[in-house]
Design an enzyme around this catalytic site. Structure first.
Site, PDB file in Angstrom:
ATOM      1  N   GLU A 204       0.807  -1.223   0.000  1.00  0.00           N
ATOM      2  CA  GLU A 204       0.000   0.000   0.000  1.00  0.00           C
ATOM      3  C   GLU A 204       0.843   1.277   0.000  1.00  0.00           C
ATOM      4  OE1 GLU A 204       0.314  -2.196   2.408  1.00  0.00           O
ATOM      5  OE2 GLU A 204       0.218  -1.265   4.397  1.00  0.00           O
TER       6      GLU A 204
ATOM      7  N   HIS B 118       5.194  -9.607  -4.999  1.00  0.00           N
ATOM      8  CA  HIS B 118       3.748  -9.760  -5.221  1.00  0.00           C
ATOM      9  C   HIS B 118       3.393  -8.729  -6.290  1.00  0.00           C
ATOM     10  CE1 HIS B 118      -0.523  -9.971  -4.717  1.00  0.00           C
ATOM     11  NE2 HIS B 118      -0.638  -8.932  -3.937  1.00  0.00           N
TER      12      HIS B 118
ATOM     13  N   ASP C 177      -3.479 -14.788  -5.704  1.00  0.00           N
ATOM     14  CA  ASP C 177      -2.953 -14.507  -4.369  1.00  0.00           C
ATOM     15  C   ASP C 177      -3.979 -13.732  -3.548  1.00  0.00           C
ATOM     16  OD1 ASP C 177      -0.370 -14.456  -2.669  1.00  0.00           O
ATOM     17  OD2 ASP C 177      -1.055 -12.381  -2.619  1.00  0.00           O
TER      18      ASP C 177
END
Ligand code: NDP
Ligand code: MG
Length: 338
Positions: free
Chosen positions: A83, A107, A190
């Site tokens: 984030e 990721h 994911d």
């Protein structure tokens, strides 16, 4: 599905290169330490004066702010919170990243949802371990490894997959399997997995079971053992040999209850909600919501996390775990240390 192992990945691809690990958190500390143990030259980028900066220094790494580490690195891995990654990228990484260098993520969130768009001359890869950072480190130290997914985002140098495979081998993933995928597939599966099954689905299931027993007047300690503590024992059998391995060891009574009642708990309503959650991931609706939530100072995140911490099962659990002295020894997560 293509899988690579140690024999398919050449650590020489990282020879003469410096790997900068940005963020010494759950994933970052494990990547940095495993790569160093694999003979790779590693520097760490962290926030000056922060506890993780001090941990990285205590662990013997050369530590600098993210911008400086990016400048030093030929391979730059962004093990930063998803984030804030785009903000850190714009402020500190983008001004320093060189054409021909390799920019990595663990990721695909920020790449897939267009929050980070690296210049065309930069090679972009993903090595996404399929396990928490503390396990990535502890298994490596035992000579094993957490499997990982590998993907290439852009490849101006023409050897990004080889560099990514060397990186994945360096953190131990080649010992159990490096599976080739795309950034889109990794990101969407994911997010779905952690929301519907691994984290969200699992904790909601355990809490609901605990609450059902306590509501009906049973002792909270009983409810804790049945619905929470024993989960690990069951999961270990599934991890080792699949669901049938677990069913082989439980009693016939438990197995009959399992096969007839489980599908009632996760019935059509739950499946429909899972499909809805998947659609929110695919459309980018979840990503937008999470980015806005972060920009607003995480009010929902903080309120719901606090509510979880105040749940009676946490207190019961602390008391019961206190009686099981062996649980405190050799903890995977020790917040003072890693
Ligand atoms: P963590 O929050 O554990 O670690 C991130 C680290 O980055 C923290 O040490 C944080 O410091 C540091 N940091 C924050 N801002 C800066 C900055 N400006 N410069 C340098 N360092 C900074 O994150 P995770 O390891 O959980 O996640 C990292 C990535 O790995 C994410 O993309 C995530 O999706 C992915 N991933 C995570 C998994 C996991 O199990 N945790 C599994 C697989 C992938 P501070 O704590 O002081 O803020
Ligand atoms: Mg995950």
């Amino acid at each position: 599905m293509k899988a690579y192992y140690d024999k398919d990945a050449d650590l020489k691809r990282l020879e003469g290169k410096t790997v900068a690990i940005l963020g010494y958190g759950s994933q970052g500390h494990a990547h940095a330490q495993n790569l160093r143990d694999s003979g790779v030259d590693v520097v760490v980028g962290e926030l000056p004066g922060s506890p993780p900066w001090q941990k990285a220094e205590a662990d013997g790494f050369k530590v600098s702010p993210a911008g400086k580490a990016t400048h030093t690195g030929d391979v730059v891995m962004m093990t930063l919170p998803d984030e804030i990654m785009a903000d850190v990228y714009r402020a500190e990484i983008a001004p320093e990243i060189r054409d021909g260098s390799y920019l990595g993520v663990a990721h695909g969130f920020n790449l897939h949802y267009g929050q980070i768009r690296p210049p065309e001359g930069v090679n972009v890869f993903m090595v996404a371990p399929k396990g928490p950072g503390h396990i990535v480190r502890s298994l490596f130290a035992r000579g094993e490894g957490v499997p990982a997914l590998v993907a290439v985002g852009q490849d101006p140098s023409g050897d990004t997959l080889q560099v990514a495979l060397a990186y994945a081998r360096g953190i131990g993933a080649g010992r159990s399997g490096i599976i080739e995928t795309t950034i889109r597939e990794e990101t969407e599966t994911d997010l779905f997995g952690e929301q519907a099954v691994l984290c969200g689905g699992l904790t909601a299931l355990m809490q609901a079971g605990f609450e059902t027993l306590v509501e009906a007047g049973y002792a909270p300690e009983m409810a804790y053992f049945e619905c929470i503590h024993e989960m690990k024992l069951i999961i270990d059998f599934i991890y080792e040999g699949g669901i049938s391995n677990m069913r082989y060891t439980i009693s016939n009574t438990a197995q009959y209850g399992d096969v007839t009642r489980g599908p009632r708990v996760i019935g059509e309503a739950a499946r429909e909600e899972m499909r809805k959650i998947l659609r929110e991931v695919q459309s980018g609706e979840f990503a937008r919501e999470w980015i806005l939530e972060t920009k607003a100072g995480k009010p929902v995140f903080n309120a719901l996390t606090r509510k979880g911490e105040e749940h009676p099962l946490e207190e019961v659990g602390r008391r019961l775990r206190g009686l099981m002295s062996w649980l405190a020894k050799d903890r995977l997560v020790d917040r003072d240390r890693n």
